[in-house]
Design an enzyme around this catalytic site. Structure first.
Site, PDB file in Angstrom:
ATOM      1  N   GLY C  43      38.418  32.054  23.209  1.00 40.24           N
ATOM      2  CA  GLY C  43      39.150  33.083  23.935  1.00 40.24           C
ATOM      3  C   GLY C  43      39.826  32.464  25.140  1.00 40.24           C
ATOM      4  N   ARG C 331      36.453  52.462  36.360  1.00 36.86           N
ATOM      5  CA  ARG C 331      36.089  52.841  35.007  1.00 36.86           C
ATOM      6  C   ARG C 331      34.752  53.574  34.919  1.00 36.86           C
ATOM      7  NH1 ARG C 331      38.065  47.315  31.953  1.00 36.86           N
ATOM      8  NH2 ARG C 331      40.266  47.811  32.129  1.00 36.86           N
ATOM      9  N   HIS C 402      32.358  48.567  26.141  1.00 37.41           N
ATOM     10  CA  HIS C 402      33.547  47.736  26.259  1.00 37.41           C
ATOM     11  C   HIS C 402      33.273  46.324  26.757  1.00 37.41           C
ATOM     12  CE1 HIS C 402      37.639  46.670  26.974  1.00 37.41           C
ATOM     13  NE2 HIS C 402      37.525  46.671  28.283  1.00 37.41           N
TER      14      HIS C 402
END
Lengths: 247, 213, 639
Positions: C43, C331, C402
């Site tokens: 990544g 969030r 998430h």
């Protein structure tokens, strides 16, 4: 919904493959296509049969890992959609759905519906980059780039490397993939420095890996899940020819 | 320039350049042929000029070379393209993403080649190697025979389909295309293909139709 | 002995990193060539680290489970990447970015690490721009910014809704360049199955070739894990379906402490569960909250279509509860507020488990074209999945698992408690405290990969220049490989009736219900009990078809699920231990009268790092006390 799946099964790269039919009942139209295959595999494992191997990962249309030639179309019949975004609501009750792997000499089958797309990595390795070492960059705003060019570069850069262009091209040509990267980087001043070398090296690698030649049918642009335009191919031709002619 | 012509794009450049050359040739050919409809004298004169002018004499070899190169490279590319997909799809639905003619350029080209052989034998060979007194008579006489006319009209249909894809494709290959020009070139290409195929087809019909009634 | 030496450099906050860089050991170029580094994961963190280490001259071996490094799940990050460039002239600075992150993380992150992340953020933007990443630009040709949740400045750089993809492709291109040069060697389609530790130092890995099933040994002088988070513990999450926690778990079992495992971010704006077969939840970028307004009907169980509900009968609950930040609260706050409304019976949709995200006003004000330019691809994605058009009808959204702020404990050099074993990006715990702000994850993960690990790894490797190439014939490799093989054999021998995926799904449900957005002691204890039961069932009723010597996705899944059980229990244990609410961790026992999270700084201002003892012994807690020398610890308020 009840459907019949006609799926290509192939034990490994060397084995001979064949189609096997699987009836599947209780398919919900809300399921995604891959969730439907999950349901099939769940059933197969419980029956003690090898499940169907297929590539998938993000399941939101961005990683490019899913593939599949569904009813004669790359990523199925919907446009601008990857297989993982395809939903069963577009199929009819009682339909027979055929599923094949990408077919191309450059993308050999690994198992069942999984193919090896390493050729794309090799093409990028041949020149799909701007040679800048970590830490050597100047302030981003020191080189302005027109919004039009930046937007254009973004459109080319949105390629997910799934290989649908190669799969769908009657010649298995990788021109859309290669051209998207070449045009993206050619749109930036910092990408200009290596532009000629990049176009030449990437095309040479593409040719070496056994992809076919582009005959401008335009099928790739229709099937590309990200809607990458074949104007990129014209741009690659331009970049390549001018690079070669000025050698 | 090193290895340009051994690369895929280089080979396609050859297809494109020879193709565009043939596109120009067809325009010239059509304009001379249309004289058939208007005047016997003018046609015979033009025909005589074409057969005797030294520049045209040289050009006919270049033209032949253009054809041969176009056909040879098309065959090479087609063989490579076929090899790029050793296992075919059992279920394939390409009609959804591309035109029939764009996918069958080699087939169309082969049909046109057959037509070309007939055509060369009918006219070029006869005019060149046997004593033809009146070129106009030879041509119009042939067109009055229905099956020859039919062969010609079919040939022009294949040619039209071939050209319809060929025109913009040639420009795409040399890189003279973008989102705006792609559309324009496609339209120009279609107009060109229609003009050529209908233009040529009018001539046999012009002579055949009176024969039928 | 305290296992946790964070090695934070002395001195003023703003000078720590430059001072540290100037004083840590270096490896000379000739020696770098002789040193091997393994990077697992490709990544933003892994690819950037591998490329940068390759550029420095190290021999780098790179591993990923996908067919190509370009598919790592960083690719799915949508909204943007933060940097303190202050291009907008709105008063942004490195300090402000640092402060926002510390506050956003609810004062549970290390000051020095966070400051460093903010400090290198500007370099990342420069680096990516130089690599040809097409960030959005203004008409003048300069880079554009947008604002994001939890902050009051515009510092987020973006490339439509595909910022992660574009950044990843930038890092991937840098990695590709090094592969071409031969400094990096790529091993794709490999699963990491164990970390090999020799004389207390990480010296290699055992990997399974996913095509052939072959078990491979790879040696190196140092191992860098860039393997992401463990959010798929919930089964339904925004992560890729194959994302897993096995690498971190194996490292943990080999001695790396696991920090704050219960800090898991539940993202507020995801497409809700639409059917029973669903395999994942798709994120709708937080950037949508810039223009979208979140609401539920004022009437309980109002079944009218959203467009039929008049303005005065709508409850814009975020704007009502948090007037200062409105729809742009962090969030965790947004997620809990949605849950609160749905639990109280105001939720919409068939399940009552969703709220509306409405663009009507934004479209009216800015025009459809402006909205399309900003969010076109997200709207398209929503329509494909949910089947309704968000230009005409509000989106339905609900929170989903998430991002994991918790991860392997690392020191300032990003080294775990196993010498020579590093964790970067989401795999470590270091920068986000108890909650991560939007667009900070790309920033931290790229920062770790490009601008931190290339320097800090030298400090360790400088002492390894005399270590010859690591032989994979060492008994430790032998033993590791044997263990890996016996685990596979054990899994295959069960020969029960249920596929691995069905266990994963059930584990996910347990975790969501008992260790999800709100936790309490009773629920967590119940959760552990249920996990133990399910684990037992797994080891007696798992079914794997096929053989181990071939491509076998069932073996891959089973191995990952087996590791998830351990992490799941650790999450519950950590959540039980932390009897305060902070950031994303909400203990129902610790809340204010208004239902806001109540922190307990006196007792819990520490990083909880867990040590694995063995299968039958509870993990041991180590505490790294957090000190705040440069910011004043306050009650986090967005009202």
């Amino acid at each position: 919904m009840n459907i019949t799946l006609k799926i290509w099964r192939q034990k490994n790269a060397k084995a001979k493959g064949q189609f096997v039919e699987y009836p599947l009942s209780d398919v919900s139209p809300e399921m995604s296509f891959l969730e439907m295959l999950d349901a099939l595999n769940n059933k197969l494992v419980k029956e003690g049969t090898d499940p169907v191997a297929f590539d998938n990962d993000c399941r939101e249309g961005i990683c490019g890992m899913c593939s599949l030639y569904i009813n004669g179309r790359a990523h199925g019949q919907e446009t601008r959609t990857t297989t993982c975004e395809l939903h069963m609501r577009v199929f009819k009750d009682g339909e027979t759905i055929s599923i094949e792997p990408w077919r191309s000499k450059a993308f050999p089958v690994v198992k069942d519906l999984i193919v090896d797309r390493n050729a794309f990595d090799k093409i990028i390795q041949a020149g799909g980059f701007i040679s800048v070492n970590t830490g050597s960059a100047s302030d981003s705003n020191s080189i302005p780039v027109s919004k039009a060019k930046a937007d254009d570069a973004f459109d080319s850069a949105s390629c997910i490397g799934c290989g649908a262009c190669v799969a769908t091209c009657k010649n298995s040509s990788a021109m859309l993939f290669v051209s998207a990267k070449v045009s993206q980087l050619a749109n930036f001043p910092q990408g200009q420095v290596e532009a000629a070398k990049r176009a030449k090296n990437m095309v040479a690698k593409m040719d070496e890996l056994g992809f076919g030649n582009c005959t401008n049918t335009g099928a790739c642009e229709v099937e590309c899940p990200k809607g990458i335009s074949i104007k990129n191919i014209a741009k690659l031709n331009r970049e390549y020819l001018s690079a070669k002619l000025s050698d | 320039m090193s290895n340009l012509f051994s690369s895929s794009i280089g080979k396609k450049l050859i297809m494109s350049v020879t193709g565009l050359f043939l596109v120009l040739f067809l325009l010239l050919h059509l304009s001379i042929n249309l004289l058939l409809i208007f005047s016997e004298e003018a046609f015979n004169e033009a025909s005589h000029f074409m057969a005797t002018n030294p520049v045209i004499y040289v050009m006919q070899y270049i033209l032949a070379a253009g054809f041969i190169i176009h056909i040879t490279w098309a065959s090479m590319l087609t063989l490579q393209n076929r090899a790029a997909r050793p296992v075919k799809y059992s279920n394939n639905d390409p009609a959804e993403n591309s035109t029939w003619s764009s996918r069958n350029m080699y087939v169309l080209g082969s049909l046109i080649l057959i037509f070309l052989f007939i055509h060369i034998f009918n006219f070029f060979y006869k005019i060149k190697f046997s004593e033809v007194e009146n070129d106009y008579e030879l041509v119009t006489g042939t067109f009055r025979i229905w099956y020859f006319s039919l062969i010609y009209i079919l040939g022009f249909v294949f040619l039209g389909l071939h050209l319809n894809h060929a025109f913009h494709s040639a420009f795409q290959t040399i890189g003279w295309s973008n989102k705006i020009w792609m559309k324009r070139l496609k339209i120009i290409g279609t107009i060109y293909a229609i003009v050529i195929s209908i233009g040529f087809a009018i001539i046999p019909l012009f002579f055949l139709i009176p024969e039928l009634f | 002995m305290n296992k946790l030496n964070s090695k934070i450099p002395d001195g003023p906050l703003a000078e720590k990193w430059s001072k540290h860089k100037a004083s840590i050991k270096l490896v000379n170029p000739a020696n770098k060539k002789r040193l091997e580094i393994i990077v697992v994961g490709t990544g933003l963190a892994g690819a950037s680290a591998a490329a940068s280490l390759g550029e420095l001259g190290y021999n780098v071996k790179v591993f990923c489970y996908q067919d190509t490094p370009r598919r790592a799940h960083s690719v799915a990050a949508q909204g943007g990447i933060n940097a303190a460039k202050n291009y907008k002239n709105d008063g942004d600075s490195v300090y402000r970015l640092f402060y926002d992150m510390i506050k956003g993380g609810d004062y549970r992150a290390r000051e020095a690490n966070v400051y460093r992340a903010a400090e290198v953020s500007n370099n990342i933007i420069d680096q990516y721009t130089a690599q040809g990443v097409p960030f959005a630009r203004e008409y003048g040709g300069l880079l554009d910014n947008r604002s994001f949740g939890g902050v009051q400045v515009s510092r987020t750089f973006y490339a439509k809704g595909q910022t992660g993809q574009q950044c990843l492709l930038g890092s991937y291109s840098a990695l590709s360049r090094q592969i071409n040069k031969g400094t990096c060697t790529m091993y794709s389609r490999r699963d990491l199955l164990d970390i090999v530790v020799v004389d207390g130092k990480a010296r290699g890995i055992i990997a399974r070739n996913l095509i052939t099933g072959e078990i491979e040994r790879h040696g190196a002088h140092a191992v860098v894990l860039a393997t992401g988070g463990y959010g798929t513990i919930y089964y339904m999450s925004t992560l890729a379906v194959n994302s897993n926690a096995s690498a971190a778990w194996k490292a943990h079992k080999k001695g790396a402490l696991f920090a704050n495992p219960s800090f898991i971010q539940i993202h507020p704006t995801c497409i809700p569960v639409l059917n029973d077969y669903q395999s994942k939840l798709t994120l709708m970028s937080e950037s949508l909250r810039n223009d979208g307004r979140i609401w539920v009907p004022k009437e309980k169980g109002d079944k009218r279509l959203p467009n039929d509900i008049p303005e005065e009968e709508r409850d814009y609950y975020l704007e009502r509860r948090y007037p200062a930040f409105g729809n742009l609260v962090p969030r965790d706050v947004a997620s809990r507020a949605a849950k609160e409304r749905c639990d109280a019976g105001y939720g919409v949709g068939d399940t009552g488990l969703s709220v509306y995200l409405d663009f009507k006003d934004a479209i009216k004000k800015q025009g459809k074209e402006a909205i399309e330019a900003k969010y076109g691809n997200l709207f398209e994605m929503y329509e494909k999945i949910a089947g309704t058009n968000p230009y005409e009808r509000p989106m339905r959204i609900y929170p989903a698992g998430h991002y994991t702020m918790g991860g392997l404990w690392v020191d300032y050099n990003l080294m775990t408690t196993v010498p020579g074993l590093y964790a970067i990006g989401e795999a470590n715990f270091s920068d986000h405290g108890a909650n991560r702000l939007g667009a900070s994850s790309l920033m931290q993960t790229a920062g770790d990969g490009y601008f931190v690990i290339p320097y800090t790894i030298g400090d360790y490797l400088a002492d390894e220049i005399r270590t010859p190439k690591i032989s994979t014939d060492l008994p430790e490799f032998e033993a590791s490989e044997k263990e890996v093989l016996s685990q596979i054999d054990k899994l295959m021998a069960i020969n029960g009736t249920q596929p691995a995926k069905s266990f994963h799904k059930r584990l996910g449900k347990i975790m969501w219900d008992h260790a999800g957005m709100a936790r309490n002691e009773e629920g967590l204890k119940e959760g552990i009990k249920l996990i133990n039961e399910l684990e037992k069932e797994f080891w007696t009723d798992l079914k794997i078809t096929g053989t181990k010597d071939e491509l076998n996705q069932e073996i891959e899944k089973a191995g990952r699920v087996a590791d998830f059980f351990g992490i799941a229990k650790l999450i519950c244990q950590d959540a039980l231990n932390r009897k305060e609410s902070c950031g994303a961790h909400f203990r129902e026992e610790s809340q204010t009268e208004g239902g806001e999270a109540k922190r307990d700084d006196e007792n819990y201002s520490y990083v909880a790092a867990w040590e694995y003892i063995d299968e039958n012994t509870a993990q041991k807690l180590h505490k790294e006390e957090l000190t705040f020398d440069f910011v004043e610890v306050k009650v986090r308020s967005y009202k």
